[in-house]
Design an enzyme around this catalytic site. Structure first.
Site, PDB file in Angstrom:
ATOM      1  N   ASP A 158      -9.986 -14.327  12.173  1.00  0.00           N
ATOM      2  CA  ASP A 158     -10.769 -13.094  12.219  1.00  0.00           C
ATOM      3  C   ASP A 158     -10.035 -12.106  11.322  1.00  0.00           C
ATOM      4  O   ASP A 158      -8.985 -11.585  11.687  1.00  0.00           O
ATOM      5  CB  ASP A 158     -10.838 -12.594  13.673  1.00  0.00           C
ATOM      6  CG  ASP A 158     -11.449 -11.190  13.783  1.00  0.00           C
ATOM      7  OD1 ASP A 158     -11.942 -10.668  12.768  1.00  0.00           O
ATOM      8  OD2 ASP A 158     -11.427 -10.631  14.897  1.00  0.00           O
ATOM      9  N   LYS A 163     -10.486  -4.085   4.184  1.00  0.00           N
ATOM     10  CA  LYS A 163     -11.764  -4.793   4.350  1.00  0.00           C
ATOM     11  C   LYS A 163     -12.946  -3.918   3.916  1.00  0.00           C
ATOM     12  O   LYS A 163     -13.964  -4.422   3.462  1.00  0.00           O
ATOM     13  CB  LYS A 163     -11.918  -5.205   5.818  1.00  0.00           C
ATOM     14  CG  LYS A 163     -13.120  -6.086   6.113  1.00  0.00           C
ATOM     15  CD  LYS A 163     -13.042  -6.573   7.543  1.00  0.00           C
ATOM     16  CE  LYS A 163     -14.266  -7.331   7.989  1.00  0.00           C
ATOM     17  NZ  LYS A 163     -14.138  -7.788   9.379  1.00  0.00           N
ATOM     18  N   GLU A 221     -19.313 -12.791  12.226  1.00  0.00           N
ATOM     19  CA  GLU A 221     -18.540 -12.422  13.414  1.00  0.00           C
ATOM     20  C   GLU A 221     -19.347 -12.552  14.713  1.00  0.00           C
ATOM     21  O   GLU A 221     -18.843 -13.111  15.693  1.00  0.00           O
ATOM     22  CB  GLU A 221     -17.973 -11.002  13.245  1.00  0.00           C
ATOM     23  CG  GLU A 221     -16.846 -10.976  12.220  1.00  0.00           C
ATOM     24  CD  GLU A 221     -16.542  -9.596  11.662  1.00  0.00           C
ATOM     25  OE1 GLU A 221     -17.087  -8.606  12.191  1.00  0.00           O
ATOM     26  OE2 GLU A 221     -15.763  -9.517  10.697  1.00  0.00           O
ATOM     27  N   ASP A 279     -20.443  -4.825  19.102  1.00  0.00           N
ATOM     28  CA  ASP A 279     -19.060  -4.887  18.613  1.00  0.00           C
ATOM     29  C   ASP A 279     -18.566  -3.484  18.266  1.00  0.00           C
ATOM     30  O   ASP A 279     -18.947  -2.912  17.243  1.00  0.00           O
ATOM     31  CB  ASP A 279     -19.026  -5.808  17.378  1.00  0.00           C
ATOM     32  CG  ASP A 279     -17.626  -5.936  16.776  1.00  0.00           C
ATOM     33  OD1 ASP A 279     -16.721  -5.186  17.176  1.00  0.00           O
ATOM     34  OD2 ASP A 279     -17.459  -6.793  15.893  1.00  0.00           O
TER      35      ASP A 279
END
Ligand code: AMP
Length: 619
Positions: free
Chosen positions: A24, A87, A187, A211
């Site tokens: 992850d 990211k 994800e 999330d």
């Protein structure tokens, strides 16, 4: 005698004991997991304590790199040389991130707005891919230490809304770190897999994955059918998360201690210290109703309820995103059969409650919300290793993909929201006699004119054998593989010449831009339709003008002077009409030319046939 398996694809001896890890690669934290004794497990640090590796890279004055916890310690003392949230920059150009540049404490290079961003650290420049590779390298080493062997294969997760560039950038980062990235997995899909959702191919269901991490919020609606995961819709906010809770709580703490929050927080170092303290208080409030803490020498008491009131508007924003995602998927909350919680901030009790109320069911929260994505990536890795039945993971294209055709029109080959992997093709031809080259320009977007869409790349199909316009048959194939990488191939079918590119566009799209492009296509729909109709009429006029000239040349002898001058004047009228903005006027001129020339063309054709017959000898 033991059987030795052979990898047919590579022609090598396959090592059945190869371990594929699941990674992850997060905005704030990253994790690596693998299947141990049949169960997914996140690998911890050397002390066996923490599974999270902060996604932070620090450069020391002597040019050394620190990754993870050691780098995080430098966040306050040396922000310019400490790179976090990389990211957010993956697959992006400076233009993409210009308006969020203030968010970053380090220097993002603004050299060429079209090219991918670079980060400047002292006198060195790094791409987000290189920095992500450093984080992946740290995770790889962690796994190697734990397993006592070289690790070369991985599955890496990305947000469901990541576009081609961002997925490709992630894959490249893996390669750079010495990892063969077997699959890029969404994800939310990984989170579902961690709970074993979707592993029973006879069961179909629709689920939501909520999330809420430190800095971002994502909601994804997935449909799982016969082991296939399909992303029905995604929504979110790229700047909403636990960090915002910390900021609000820091303000509350300062206020309670009798300070003016703005003044205290404007000092970078003190501000950061108070925010870190607020984070500790926030975490404590997840398990206690009341927390006492000391703020700049004064004791302060905070009730959980007060904190909940502070963050209420933010919770509301996440639920609005949930409503939008449901709307896009054309579903009601009651249609959602399972809800999965991901991200450290879903530990806040009121978040759990509100999500449960919204969907009308208790969410899955038994796994650690920080680890759930990595655990699912390990499950996927295990499936790929052949230890479980292979499951197809399906995704959708967020925007339409197509190529530019005559007059700058967008010709859609793969419509928005198509399920991937997908292959789609269409045939084209040339517009000029003897044309040897054809430019294939690939665009992404919903508007009718390519100028309003985003160019992903282009290439030239060269070496087309000279043929009259309209004769070459050029097949353009769009292929999106399971990782969402687009390959475009063009092939002239008569000669077999072929050219192809893998689309590695210069830059990607932010979620906001994607939303804007969709909105634009709706607000400009009527206007676009008119523009397209006009351009299509012009294209048709252009083809007819060329054909008319050719007809005049080829039939010079058989046409009378009156016929020739009439055709010429009709061609001139058409040419004039095509210069104007009135599509009806062009259509009328096309009609007039067609009406007049069709009988003449028939006559000419008859003459050719008669001539041919006359030449034939029948014995
Ligand atoms: P992630 O990005 O998924 O690692 O989430 C990290 C976020 O979760 C940070 O904002 C943390 O402060 C927050 N978090 C972690 N543990 C807790 C907790 N027990 N209660 C509330 N928030 C938490």
């Amino acid at each position: 005698m033991p059987l030795i398996p052979i990898n047919m694809r590579e022609g090598t001896l396959a090592r059945s004991d190869d371990v594929i890890v699941g990674i992850d690669l997060g905005t704030t934290n990253s994790l690596v997991a693998y299947i141990k004794d049949g169960k997914p497990y996140c690998i911890r640090d050397a002390a066996g304590k923490h599974a999270l590796v902060p996604s932070i890279v620090h450069f020391t004055p002597d040019g050394q790199m620190l990754v993870g916890d050691a780098a995080r310690e430098k966040l306050v003392s040396d922000p310019a040389n400490t790179i976090y949230s990389v990211k957010r920059l993956m697959g992006k150009s400076y233009r993409d991130v210009a308006d969020i540049q203030d968010f970053f404490g380090y220097q993002i290079l603004d050299d060429n707005t079209e090219s991918l961003v670079k980060i400047r650290v002292r006198d060195r420049f790094f791409t987000p891919i290189e920095l992500s590779a450093e984080i992946l390298r740290a995770l790889k080493q962690r796994a190697e230490r734990e397993l006592g062997r070289a690790i070369t294969k991985a599955v890496i997760t990305v947000p469901a809304y990541f576009n081609d560039n961002q997925r490709q950038a992630t894959r490249d980062a893996g390669r750079l770190a010495g990892l063969d990235v077997l699959r890029i997995v969404n994800e939310p899909t990984a989170a579902a897999l961690a709970y074993g959702i979707g592993l029973d191919p006879t069961h179909s269901e629709t689920i939501a994955v909520y999330d809420l991490g430190g800095g971002t919020f994502d909601i994804s609606i997935l449909k799982i059918h016969q082991g296939i995961f399909e992303v029905l819709s995604t929504h979110g906010d790229t700047f909403l998360g636990g960090d915002d809770f910390d900021r609000l709580l820091a303000q509350l703490l300062l206020q309670k201690a009798g300070f003016t929050a703005d003044v205290v927080l404007s000092d970078k170092a003190i501000g950061q210290a108070i925010r870190l303290q607020a984070e500790r208080v926030k975490k404590a409030l997840s398990s206690s109703e009341v927390v006492d803490t000391e703020v700049l020498g004064k004791t302060v008491r905070v009730q959980r309820e007060e904190f909940e009131q502070q963050i209420e508007p933010l919770i509301q924003r996440t639920l609005e995103c949930c409503a939008s995602a449901l709307r896009d998927a054309r579903l009601q909350p009651a249609d959602i059969e399972k809800v999965v919680l991901v991200g450290g901030s879903t530990r806040v009790p009121i978040i759990k409650r509100r999500v449960a109320e919204f969907f009308g069911r208790t969410p899955f929260d038994s796994l650690d919300p920080d680890e759930v994505v990595a655990l699912g990536a390990a499950v996927q890795a295990d499936i790929l290793a052949g230890n479980q039945r292979d499951l197809l993971l399906l995704d959708v294209t967020p925007l339409s993909l197509g190529i530019e055709t005559l007059g700058g029109l967008m010709d859609v080959i793969i419509p928005r929201n198509s399920k991937i992997p997908i292959r789609a093709s269409r045939q084209y031809t040339t517009s000029v006699d003897g044309q040897k080259n054809l430019k294939i320009a690939v665009y992404q977007g919903e508007r009718d004119l390519v100028q309003h869409n985003r160019k992903l790349g282009e290439f030239i199909l060269s070496g087309i054998p000279p043929m009259p316009a309209g004769l070459p048959k050029i097949e353009v194939v769009f292929l999106i593989n399971a990782d969402g990488i687009l390959t475009v191939r063009a092939r002239e079918l008569r000669s077999g010449i072929e050219q192809q590119i893998e689309i590695r566009p210069a830059y990607g799209l932010t979620e906001e831009e994607m939303a804007r492009m969709l909105m634009d296509s709706i607000t400009h729909a009527a206007e676009d339709m008119q523009v397209r109709a006009l351009q299509e009429a012009r294209n048709e006029a252009q083809t007819l003008l060329l054909a008319g000239e050719k007809f005049l040349q080829q039939n010079d002898l058989s046409l009378s002077e009156i016929e020739k001058s009439t055709i010429r004047s009709l061609l001139t009228s058409l040419q004039e009409a095509a210069k104007g903005e009135d599509k009806d006027c062009i259509q009328t001129a096309i009609q007039a030319l067609n009406d007049y020339t069709t009988p003449l063309a028939h006559r000419a054709m008859d003459a050719v046939i008669q001539e041919a017959m006359r030449g034939k000898k029948i014995s």
